[in-house]
Motif scaffolding. Structure first.
Motif, PDB file in Angstrom:
ATOM      1  N   ARG A 287       8.944  -8.662  -2.084  1.00 29.36           N
ATOM      2  CA  ARG A 287       8.699  -7.260  -1.712  1.00 29.36           C
ATOM      3  C   ARG A 287       9.392  -6.936  -0.391  1.00 29.36           C
ATOM      4  NH1 ARG A 287       4.205  -4.916  -4.067  1.00 29.36           N
ATOM      5  NH2 ARG A 287       5.073  -3.010  -3.134  1.00 29.36           N
TER       6      ARG A 287
ATOM      7  N   ALA B 189       4.234  -1.182   3.723  1.00 29.49           N
ATOM      8  CA  ALA B 189       4.298  -1.118   2.258  1.00 29.49           C
ATOM      9  C   ALA B 189       4.129   0.333   1.812  1.00 29.49           C
ATOM     10  CB  ALA B 189       3.215  -2.000   1.659  1.00 29.49           C
ATOM     11  N   LEU B 190       5.182   0.922   1.216  1.00 29.75           N
ATOM     12  CA  LEU B 190       5.159   2.346   0.891  1.00 29.75           C
ATOM     13  C   LEU B 190       4.105   2.692  -0.150  1.00 29.75           C
ATOM     14  CD1 LEU B 190       8.974   3.238   0.873  1.00 29.75           C
ATOM     15  CD2 LEU B 190       7.291   3.615   2.674  1.00 29.75           C
ATOM     16  N   ASP B 191       3.864   1.783  -1.107  1.00 35.52           N
ATOM     17  CA  ASP B 191       2.856   2.088  -2.111  1.00 35.52           C
ATOM     18  C   ASP B 191       1.473   2.213  -1.484  1.00 35.52           C
ATOM     19  OD1 ASP B 191       2.912  -0.631  -1.513  1.00 35.52           O
ATOM     20  OD2 ASP B 191       2.259  -1.245  -3.513  1.00 35.52           O
ATOM     21  N   GLU B 192       1.195   1.400  -0.486  1.00 33.52           N
ATOM     22  CA  GLU B 192      -0.108   1.463   0.184  1.00 33.52           C
ATOM     23  C   GLU B 192      -0.188   2.656   1.132  1.00 33.52           C
ATOM     24  OE1 GLU B 192      -1.810  -2.160   1.685  1.00 33.52           O
ATOM     25  OE2 GLU B 192      -0.690  -3.390   0.245  1.00 33.52           O
TER      26      GLU B 192
ATOM     27  N   GLY C  14       1.600  -4.739   4.068  1.00 35.09           N
ATOM     28  CA  GLY C  14       0.472  -3.948   3.619  1.00 35.09           C
ATOM     29  C   GLY C  14      -0.759  -4.266   4.439  1.00 35.09           C
TER      30      GLY C  14
ATOM     31  N   ASN D  40       1.373   5.533   0.510  1.00 34.90           N
ATOM     32  CA  ASN D  40       1.226   6.688  -0.386  1.00 34.90           C
ATOM     33  C   ASN D  40      -0.176   6.801  -0.954  1.00 34.90           C
ATOM     34  OD1 ASN D  40       3.885   7.443   0.005  1.00 34.90           O
ATOM     35  ND2 ASN D  40       4.648   6.303  -1.760  1.00 34.90           N
ATOM     36  N   SER D  41      -0.814   5.658  -1.213  1.00 32.68           N
ATOM     37  CA  SER D  41      -2.160   5.668  -1.783  1.00 32.68           C
ATOM     38  C   SER D  41      -3.241   5.889  -0.736  1.00 32.68           C
ATOM     39  CB  SER D  41      -2.428   4.347  -2.508  1.00 32.68           C
ATOM     40  OG  SER D  41      -2.543   3.276  -1.578  1.00 32.68           O
TER      41      SER D  41
ATOM     42  N   GLU E 253      -4.175   3.538   1.328  1.00 34.22           N
ATOM     43  CA  GLU E 253      -4.836   2.266   1.621  1.00 34.22           C
ATOM     44  C   GLU E 253      -4.574   1.823   3.049  1.00 34.22           C
ATOM     45  OE1 GLU E 253      -5.320  -2.231  -0.280  1.00 34.22           O
ATOM     46  OE2 GLU E 253      -4.044  -0.744  -1.258  1.00 34.22           O
TER      47      GLU E 253
ATOM     48  N   SER F 269       7.646  -6.502   3.117  1.00 32.14           N
ATOM     49  CA  SER F 269       6.925  -5.306   3.545  1.00 32.14           C
ATOM     50  C   SER F 269       5.504  -5.696   3.937  1.00 32.14           C
ATOM     51  CB  SER F 269       6.896  -4.262   2.428  1.00 32.14           C
ATOM     52  OG  SER F 269       6.245  -4.784   1.283  1.00 32.14           O
TER      53      SER F 269
END
Length: 252
Positions: free
Chosen positions: A23, A66-69, A28, A71-72, A74, A26
């Motif tokens: 990943r 971490a972009l997914d975290e 998180g 965006n969510s 988290e 990144s």
């Protein structure tokens, strides 16, 4: 389960390794809290003299938060900034071993360290303006303090990609080496810093950083200066010079 952050200690040198190459290393919530917890434990009489931050082998040193975290929801930008602030505020010298490209917060992570060693052929980029973000305020302050206004504008406002030679010329890198030399260069620097008088190194780091941030308290700085004058390490340093041997500093 793979440990995404690794911590080791070898004598006076502590090492933190980002270990999520799949990943792009990144960071998180799990990684940021792990780093914070480790840094909090580095205090007291058993504090190491140097911290080395590196990354598992791969093309990327660190891709930032971490972009997914993000965006969510988290994690927040504040959690990332708390982590980089904690690194920057350590009393001991820190070394970033940048063995690949760095993006976004990964660039700031490296800037949070006192020294940066990079490899020829790598590049850095902060794409906040390309996706509509304003980089966090304390992060912008760090870019300006470490690199100056012009370089900060190029990296943040213009989202420029800077390659290794330009990273060196702008002062982002302190050392630029071939990829197969980076571990040896990092070890040499870490060992050198660990061999120096801790009170002297830490005192001068504190004064330099306060001056760079325009927050220098002259009385506090003079106390740091005086503590070195009164230290057993200064006497050891003088004795080592007279006796033509290597000094053995105890940090007192």
């Amino acid at each position: 389960m793979q440990k995404t952050i690794l911590f080791t200690r070898d004598g006076d040198i502590a090492r933190l390794v980002l270990n999520k190459p799949e990943r792009h290393n990144s960071l998180g919530k799990q990684e940021l809290l792990a780093i914070q917890g480790f840094l909090k434990r580095m205090s007291g009489a058993d504090t190491p003299r140097v911290l080395v931050i590196s990354a598992a082998a791969g093309k990327t040193f660190c891709a930032g938060a971490a972009l997914d975290e993000l965006n969510s929801g988290e994690i927040s930008a504040d959690l990332f900034q708390q982590t980089t602030d904690q690194i920057a505020e350590l009393q001991i010298p820190t070394i970033a071993v940048i063995n690949g490209n760095a993006f976004g917060g990964g660039v700031e992570l490296a800037l949070s360290c006192d020294y940066r060693i990079g490899v020829r052929g790598a590049y850095i980029k902060v794409p906040a303006a390309e996706i509509g973000l304003c980089y966090p305020v304390s992060g912008i302050q760090r870019f300006v303090q470490r690199l100056g206004v012009s370089a900060a504008k190029r990296l943040l406002m213009a989202a420029e990609k800077l390659h290794s030679d330009e990273m060196l010329s702008l002062g982002f890198l302190d050392y630029l080496v071939e990829p197969d030399q980076i571990d040896q260069q990092a070890e040499r620097l870490a060992q050198k810093l660990a061999s120096l008088a801790p009170l002297s190194v830490q005192g001068m780091k504190s004064i330099i950083q306060a001056e760079a941030a325009a927050k220098l308290d002259v009385d506090s700085a003079r106390q740091l200066y005086q503590s070195c004058l009164d230290s057993a390490d200064l006497q050891e340093g003088f004795a080592a010079q007279r006796e033509k041997r290597r000094a053995n500093f105890c940090g007192a």
